[in-house]
Write a protein that holds these residues in place. Sequence first.
Motif, short mmCIF file in Angstrom:
data_model
loop_
_atom_site.label_atom_id
_atom_site.label_comp_id
_atom_site.label_asym_id
_atom_site.label_seq_id
_atom_site.Cartn_x
_atom_site.Cartn_y
_atom_site.Cartn_z
N ALA A 117 0.83 -1.21 0.00
CA ALA A 117 0.00 0.00 0.00
C ALA A 117 0.86 1.25 0.00
CB ALA A 117 -0.92 -0.01 1.22
N SER A 118 1.97 1.21 0.74
CA SER A 118 2.84 2.38 0.81
C SER A 118 3.50 2.67 -0.53
CB SER A 118 3.92 2.16 1.88
OG SER A 118 3.33 2.00 3.15
N LEU A 119 3.78 1.62 -1.29
CA LEU A 119 4.33 1.81 -2.63
C LEU A 119 3.33 2.49 -3.56
CD1 LEU A 119 6.21 -1.59 -3.14
CD2 LEU A 119 7.23 0.67 -2.78
N PHE A 120 2.04 2.27 -3.32
CA PHE A 120 1.00 2.94 -4.09
C PHE A 120 0.68 4.33 -3.53
CE2 PHE A 120 -0.17 -1.51 -5.25
CZ PHE A 120 0.04 -1.38 -6.62
N LEU A 121 0.91 4.53 -2.23
CA LEU A 121 0.58 5.81 -1.59
C LEU A 121 1.58 6.92 -1.94
CD1 LEU A 121 -0.52 4.73 2.00
CD2 LEU A 121 -1.82 6.27 0.52
N ALA A 122 2.85 6.61 -1.89
CA ALA A 122 3.87 7.66 -1.97
C ALA A 122 4.13 8.22 -3.38
CB ALA A 122 5.17 7.15 -1.36
N PRO A 123 4.38 7.38 -4.40
CA PRO A 123 4.77 7.92 -5.71
C PRO A 123 3.81 8.92 -6.35
CG PRO A 123 5.25 5.58 -5.61
CD PRO A 123 4.45 5.90 -4.39
N PRO A 124 2.47 8.76 -6.23
CA PRO A 124 1.59 9.75 -6.88
C PRO A 124 1.83 11.19 -6.45
CG PRO A 124 0.32 7.81 -6.24
CD PRO A 124 1.68 7.65 -5.65
N TYR A 125 2.41 11.39 -5.27
CA TYR A 125 2.65 12.74 -4.80
C TYR A 125 3.74 13.46 -5.59
CZ TYR A 125 -0.42 12.18 -0.84
OH TYR A 125 -1.53 12.01 -0.06
N ILE A 126 4.56 12.70 -6.28
CA ILE A 126 5.61 13.34 -7.08
C ILE A 126 4.98 14.19 -8.18
CG2 ILE A 126 7.56 12.93 -8.62
CD1 ILE A 126 8.16 10.39 -7.02
N GLY A 127 3.98 13.62 -8.88
CA GLY A 127 3.29 14.38 -9.92
C GLY A 127 2.49 15.53 -9.36
N TYR A 128 1.86 15.30 -8.22
CA TYR A 128 1.04 16.34 -7.60
C TYR A 128 1.91 17.52 -7.17
CZ TYR A 128 -2.58 18.46 -4.71
OH TYR A 128 -3.48 19.33 -4.17
N THR A 129 3.05 17.21 -6.53
CA THR A 129 3.97 18.27 -6.11
C THR A 129 4.53 18.99 -7.32
OG1 THR A 129 4.56 16.93 -4.18
CG2 THR A 129 6.02 18.76 -4.73
N ALA A 130 4.82 18.24 -8.38
CA ALA A 130 5.35 18.84 -9.60
C ALA A 130 4.39 19.88 -10.16
CB ALA A 130 5.62 17.77 -10.65
N ALA A 131 3.07 19.61 -10.08
CA ALA A 131 2.07 20.55 -10.57
C ALA A 131 2.16 21.88 -9.82
CB ALA A 131 0.67 19.96 -10.43
N GLN A 132 2.36 21.81 -8.51
CA GLN A 132 2.45 23.03 -7.71
C GLN A 132 3.74 23.80 -8.04
OE1 GLN A 132 -0.46 23.21 -6.22
NE2 GLN A 132 -0.74 21.08 -6.81
N LEU A 133 4.81 23.08 -8.24
CA LEU A 133 6.07 23.73 -8.57
C LEU A 133 6.02 24.40 -9.94
CD1 LEU A 133 8.61 21.06 -7.23
CD2 LEU A 133 7.96 23.23 -6.17
N VAL A 134 5.32 23.75 -10.89
CA VAL A 134 5.13 24.36 -12.21
C VAL A 134 4.42 25.70 -12.07
CG1 VAL A 134 3.85 24.17 -14.38
CG2 VAL A 134 5.18 22.23 -13.55
N ALA A 135 3.38 25.71 -11.22
CA ALA A 135 2.62 26.94 -11.02
C ALA A 135 3.49 28.05 -10.44
CB ALA A 135 1.43 26.67 -10.10
N MET A 136 4.30 27.73 -9.45
CA MET A 136 5.17 28.75 -8.88
C MET A 136 6.23 29.19 -9.88
SD MET A 136 5.61 27.95 -4.82
CE MET A 136 5.90 26.20 -4.87
N GLY A 137 6.68 28.26 -10.72
CA GLY A 137 7.61 28.62 -11.78
C GLY A 137 6.98 29.58 -12.78
#
Length: 464
Positions: A117-137
């Motif tokens: 479950a942890s392997l499925f929980l953690a990786p999706p946040y990489i894309g989600y965080t990337a979206a926020q960083l794109v916005a600040m960029g």
Amino acid sequence: MLLFSIITYLALTVLVGFWASRKVKTSGDFMLAGRSLPLVLSSAAMFATWFGSETVFGASSEFLKNGLYGVIEDPFGAALCLILFGTFFAGKLYRMNLLTLGDFFKIRFNGRTERVASLFLAPPYIGYTAAQLVAMGLILNVVTGLETWQGVVISALVVTLYTFVGGMWAISIADFMQSIIIIVGLLVLAVILAGKAGGVGVVLLEMPRENLRFFPDADFKEIVTYIAAWSVLGLGSLPSQDVYQRAMSSSSERTAVWSCYIAALLYLSIAMLPLFISLCIRHMYPDQLTGDTQLALPNMVLQHTNLPIQILFFGSLLSAIMSTTSSSILAPAAIFSENLMKPLIGHRYSDKQLLLMTRISVLIFSASATIMACLRSNIYELVGESSILSLVSLFVPLTLGLYWKKANSTGALLSMVLGMLTWIIFEACDTSWPSLVPATLVSFLGMLAGVYLWPQKEGMYGKN
């Protein structure tokens, strides 16, 4: 002056992180703020969960293209998630007194299920965080002329720094301040633009009737697609660590539940402001809609408003995005350290060493998201994809694990793995149907297969 104000704001946010770090003594303090947040702080934290780039940039861009029907996923699906979490999940999970959502799968099923479950929980946040960083960029690109990737890197450094030192305490205190700035900034801008446009009625009357469509036509495929849009965030974010950790940081079960309801009302109300502002832009400055519509709002503010409004707007934008980014970095770091690394190292490390491990994990996930943000730029897609991954793998085992005594570890594992595989297959086949629909159905069937083909004797929260 605008650039100076932005730099000052970023510096103050980092100082908040260092101030909050005084409260961080244990890994529990770092991940859940010691489970001590009052209703005001808890509600602000829940409100800030998704009020970031996808709400201000992504949703307003989609709204201009497709009207209300195009933004069912966010903000409407996001508000639905908060209501459902408060009603069906927050109370039960709070009483279990766990650090992470991964711990639920360990207590309810077993250690192997926890790790998968942890392997499925953690990786999706990489894309989600990337979206926020794109916005600040994008913001720094508009304001300073920096290349977007350079803005991404600068933003990542600032957010990572205050998250690294202060954890959930820093996030919660910053969320409270940032929520005030978000609400005031967007309200002031909406009022000013409405006045310039001749009033709210003038702006709304100009909107094409088809943009007001909210419900699907009486067509089976369209109805399925419509339900899928509600489900992306509405159901897909229920098994997410960031929602979990914000609710579980509350000082009591009642606070956890009510913070979800208050945040849902706030979110749905305030999220309407960027949509209305985008209509004002189309009414008064249609030339701003050429090119990347994600940039329409910041470009309009920069070119057609005075300095105080610019400072207020970009301050509210940064507030919205930074509050979302910080928790989306902390969430996978907590899962990685608590549910993947801790079982491997056993009891050989002290709590302080585990706290250090969590902080190092913050750096790892932040770096991964920064790289992705430099490679991809569609905010709405990045956010949607990250939620879908949680929906097709974790929604069924979490929900049935809480409410069905027969749910077992075999069913949970089959549900997670088969759901994800089905989603990958349908995405590869590129069908016109939403891939999450068959994937979620297969995830449910996987649980049923595990329960009835491989029944196991276990208590409601016992290991097998």
